[in-house]
Design an enzyme around this catalytic site. Structure first.
Site: not given
Lengths: 284, 284
Positions: B45, B114, B147, B174
């Protein structure tokens, strides 16, 4: 509403086509779990009939939705102040259903008929025709589905979006579906799937499985209790164990987990302008 | 159609707001993966802009959907006979998008913006407005998402039901979302979620993540390649590693996995009379 309370997943291998014996055994397990403080007790799929696919054996072990199992659980629920959910073979309109009930201390009984029939179940049971239930109880909102239903991501998603805090999953997990029965941590695919879906849907799950091999099928056991972050609070049980898992669920914490941080809100962040999940006529 | 072919997940930590440098680095990785036989190469990404949330830095690093990144990948795809997918910061109509492209050797370029913006992304990017793409390629049908999209079970489900054999997932995983970053097997929640969703949706997934901490955020790495039984064929990569994972996917095997046995057909067994997933106007 009580925010935090113990829940129980009762794992056992039923005796095949022996409903009276299994009903007595379930009652013993429910009383024992309640004695340990459990306010919600989940029993396996087809816990009362046993899990078999012989039409005559099942017909002999079947009962209506207001038969001895459900009425017995209603009496027990009131006596012990517990919510009870478990599976039995239901006869209705000449058909057999792989059904589960959820009964409350207040006397309500919600009936669910397994939507997704697994493998040879297709030859003996009629597919579910009562949608997916979420029951408002004094503990919180409890959704219900059975075993193979969990392989369809729409099911847990729908129950969560319908408001379920906890999903009760009477099950009879078997191998042969995934390539490997267990990963290195001892989780079977179904248990791992429950954990991930609990996390993705911000619901707790209480999965109670058949175990052992006495019914002609070797079940995987692996009952477990999962929180709304997908963490396993109890279990997975050993494959052949007859045991009751107990762990505490906190409804306020489950509801709080639907907002993970100020800008991470997995419910609000859904793109309902792009997709929608329609269940029994309502779109989420 | 080639049934079995190697695919590559390229993990690296981009240099923040240094698109020329990152573009060159991506090209080197694509050439290297193609040299090892990869026919599909997935990059992280925001691989070209770097992953940062400063509006000015992003604006400086942004480009249109037919800018140097996509046209460069089109030339590389044709030269090397590879399908390329990866993320970049797109500028369109005065807005910034967290976008990804999928380009084919035949010259097609599919743009995805996205849909689900994560955390502080909401402050700088405009939400995606082009739906979810599945691209028919000479290798098979490839779906695309980015993601946080994977946290929404509708996304992988929709892509699978729209026909995707493989889902390319440019990502920048993350921590801070799940309670524990890694389980005892070294899988982060996102990677485990990809595995379970690949299994439940009978699609392969190629997840390529940002890594390291040089961009001001410590990424989790954990890139992986998963087959349609949810098994991890390569990875998860170490958190700080710059590396390219390569594994072979077999489109015929992926399609065969939609039928697990004569009576276990997780696509056909869906209860579309009870629920439906509607995506951009079509109901599955």
């Amino acid at each position: 509403m009580t925010d935090a309370f113990p829940v129980a997943a009762v794992q056992f291998g039923a005796r095949l086509y022996a409903p009276d014996e299994n009903r007595a055994r379930a009652e013993t397990a429910i009383r024992s779990a309640a004695g340990k403080g459990a306010r919600l007790v989940v029993l396996p799929e087809l816990a009362i009939s046993g899990y078999g696919l012989d039409p005559e054996g099942l017909a002999r072990s079947a009962e209506p939705g207001d038969g001895p199992t459900v009425t017995g659980w209603q009496a027990l629920a009131a006596e012990l102040d517990v919510v009870i959910s478990g599976g039995f073979c239901e006869t209705a309109g000449g058909n057999l259903h792989n059904s589960a009930a959820l009964v409350t201390p207040e006397g309500s009984a919600t009936l669910y008929r397994k939507l997704h029939l697994f493998d040879g179940e297709k030859n003996v049971f009629s597919p579910g025709d009562r949608g997916l239930p979420v029951v408002e109880t004094a503990l919180g909102r409890i959704g219900l589905c059975v075993c193979y239903d969990l392989r369809f991501v729409e099911v847990a998603r729908a129950l969560a979006l319908m408001g379920a805090d906890v999903i009760a999953v009477p099950t009879a997990w078997v191998g042969g579906f995934d390539r490997n029965a267990r990963d290195a941590m001892g989780f079977i695919g179904q248990a791992r799937g429950a954990m991930v879906q609990a996390n993705l849907n911000q619901v707790a799950m209480v999965c109670a499985s058949q175990s052992g091999g006495d019914q002609g099928i070797r079940f995987l056991g692996s009952s477990l209790i999962v929180d709304s972050f997908g963490e396993c609070l109890a279990g997975p049980s050993e494959q052949d164990a007859d045991e009751t898992l107990i762990a505490s669920l906190d409804i306020a914490a489950i509801r709080a987990s639907r907002v993970r941080s100020a800008l991470v809100r997995p419910r609000e962040d859904r793109r309902v302008d792009v997709y929608g999940l329609t269940v029994s006529g309502t779109t989420y």
